[in-house]
Design an enzyme around this catalytic site. Structure first.
Site, PDB file in Angstrom:
ATOM      1  N   GLU A 194      -0.750   7.447  -0.146  1.00 12.17           N
ATOM      2  CA  GLU A 194      -1.259   7.333  -1.523  1.00 12.17           C
ATOM      3  C   GLU A 194      -2.668   7.908  -1.634  1.00 12.17           C
ATOM      4  OE1 GLU A 194      -0.569   3.482  -3.329  1.00 12.17           O
ATOM      5  OE2 GLU A 194      -2.294   3.721  -4.655  1.00 12.17           O
TER       6      GLU A 194
ATOM      7  N   LYS B 176      -0.894  -6.126  -3.678  1.00 14.45           N
ATOM      8  CA  LYS B 176      -0.415  -4.797  -3.279  1.00 14.45           C
ATOM      9  C   LYS B 176      -1.633  -3.931  -2.930  1.00 14.45           C
ATOM     10  CE  LYS B 176       1.155  -0.406  -3.868  1.00 14.45           C
ATOM     11  NZ  LYS B 176       0.377   0.833  -3.965  1.00 14.45           N
TER      12      LYS B 176
ATOM     13  N   ASP C 152       3.686  -3.674  13.657  1.00 10.32           N
ATOM     14  CA  ASP C 152       4.850  -3.972  12.819  1.00 10.32           C
ATOM     15  C   ASP C 152       4.366  -4.391  11.417  1.00 10.32           C
ATOM     16  OD1 ASP C 152       7.028  -5.132  11.555  1.00 10.32           O
ATOM     17  OD2 ASP C 152       7.732  -6.188  13.340  1.00 10.32           O
TER      18      ASP C 152
ATOM     19  N   HIS D 155      -7.630   8.565  -9.714  1.00  7.68           N
ATOM     20  CA  HIS D 155      -6.265   8.865  -9.283  1.00  7.68           C
ATOM     21  C   HIS D 155      -5.835  10.244  -9.742  1.00  7.68           C
ATOM     22  CE1 HIS D 155      -3.785   5.437  -7.658  1.00  7.68           C
ATOM     23  NE2 HIS D 155      -5.021   5.006  -7.604  1.00  7.68           N
TER      24      HIS D 155
END
Ligand code: MEV
Length: 427
Positions: free
Chosen positions: A72, A262, A278, A377
């Site tokens: 991202e 998130k 992991d 962004h």
């Protein structure tokens, strides 16, 4: 002033970070096909993602470059920006518990739950000793069984008239040293199961670690000077209040908490991936822990100090990561990532990771509470669109800037602009 990573080309950055030539070669090669073939079944290829480095992190007084594997745009830059704000307040303070994981053994069909419980409790010192010194499959230099705990779980069946059965669950507590520990614990649970059946007269079903590793926690705090938050549009204290409002929103609303978290995981997962750990285990633990009070809530908390001079942030999460074993040992880039950070224990790595989560969250809610995130962004997105259209070198920025100026960040427009550029160059 020393050069920043963004001031040099991708091939010069490893030198700037002081990565030696052997490690640079390892980064270049990455995971070989042969290694991939031994790592999973039916391998056909490897799958590359960008590894970036976030700057400005000071953790417990030490400067730590942060390797991040993420697809991202803006995550790495935002993280480094937030770390710079935090550095102005002395950096992050991080700590962790001993790396203790939980293995679960599910025991059913017990004639006498109380007697079964007592028998396990009585045998506990012997069982632990057997695991640690006598059973070849569980003797480990990384892990040590330290305790057995017993839980009774009432099971709510679909038939109201049936007596409520209870499962007896044995928790095997394992000190995992520098390993993540999943294999060690699973082996131990499987080894112990027949002995538990003998002691209880019951039947064992599942024998597996719990990913809710709430005995293996890592925490970080930071104090951002309010003055450092000042922007052209807003004074620092106003922005700090807005950040606290954002924090309260996520602390009280699961819909917002999910997005807030998130953002935290954008940072955490990137380091977990870079070190070959992991990330599903880390994700599962973090989200389960965020719901521990019965409502899913935020993983971080932000408050203004009483004297209104600093914005205080904190995070406290389960963090099951290792620096030995698994993909961490096999993947050459993961080894370089660990060396780059200079971490020597699994606990240190866990501490770094929660700092990155806290920084990533600060970056996101600061931007959301100020200018919004789309501006930053969009410029990175525009660069990706330019690359997808076939631009390279200086043309990437040229095309991206034009797309933004025209407010048309679309592939077809980028292709047209690129074709026009090529035409001009030819004539
Ligand atoms: C985007 O990847 C992450 C954010 O949505 C996090 C947040 O809203 O706090 C920006």
């Amino acid at each position: 002033m020393s050069k920043k990573l963004r001031d040099v080309t991708i091939s010069e950055r490893p030198n700037l970070l002081g990565i030696n030539s052997t490690d640079q070669a390892a980064l270049q090669t990455g995971l070989s096909l042969d290694m991939a073939d031994h790592m999973i079944e039916n391998a056909i290829s490897t799958f590359a993602l960008p590894m970036g480095v976030a700057e400005n992190f000071v953790i417990n007084g030490r400067t730590v470059p942060i390797p991040m594997v993420v697809e991202e745009p803006s995550v790495v830059a935002a993280c480094g920006f937030a770390a710079k704000l935090v550095r102005g307040g002395g950096g992050f303070t991080a700590s962790s518990t001993e790396p203790i994981m939980i293995g679960q053994i599910q025991v059913l069909d017990l004639a006498d739950l109380a007697a079964a419980t007592a028998n396990i409790q009585q045998a506990s010192p012997h069982l632990l000793n057997w695991l640690n010194t006598q059973n070849p499959s569980t003797i480990s230099k990384h892990a040590k069984a330290i305790d057995l705990e017993i839980r009774h779980i009432p099971i709510h069946t679909a038939q109201p008239s049936a007596p409520t059965p209870q499962f007896l669950i044995v928790h095997v507590l394992y000190h995992c040293g520098d390993a993540m520990g999943a294999n060690l614990i699973n082996t131990a649970c499987e080894a112990l199961a027949p002995k538990i059946e003998q002691l209880t007269g019951g039947r064992v079903n599942l024998r597996i670690l719990s990913n809710l590793n709430d005995r293996r926690m890592a925490s970080a705090t930071c104090n951002v000077p309010i003055t450092a938050l000042t922007t052209l549009q807003m004074d620092g204290l106003t922005l700090a209040h807005r950040i606290v409002e954002a924090s309260l929103f996520a602390e009280n609303d699961p819909y917002r908490a999910t997005t807030h978290n998130k953002g935290v995981m954008n940072g955490i997962d990137a380091v977990v991936l870079a070190t070959g750990n992991d990330w599903r285990a880390v994700e599962a633990a973090a989200h389960a822990y965020a719901a521990r009070n019965g409502q899913y809530a935020s993983m971080t908390r932000w408050r203004i100090s009483a004297d209104q001079t600093v914005l205080h942030g904190e995070i406290n999460l389960p963090m099951a990561v290792g620096i030995v074993g698994g993909a961490t040992r096999v993947h050459p880039s993961a080894q370089v990532a660990l060396r780059l950070m200079g971490v020597h224990t699994a606990r240190e790595l866990a501490e770094v990771i929660v700092c990155v989560g806290l920084a990533q969250n600060l970056a996101a809610i600061r931007a959301l509470a100020a200018e919004g995130i789309q501006r930053g962004h969009m410029s990175l997105h525009a660069r990706q669109v330019a690359i997808a259209a076939g631009a390279s070198g200086a043309n990437i920025d040229r095309i991206a800037e034009q797309l933004i100026a025209e407010k048309q960040v679309r592939l077809e427009r980028a292709q047209t602009l690129l074709a026009n550029l090529a035409f001009k160059m030819q004539n």
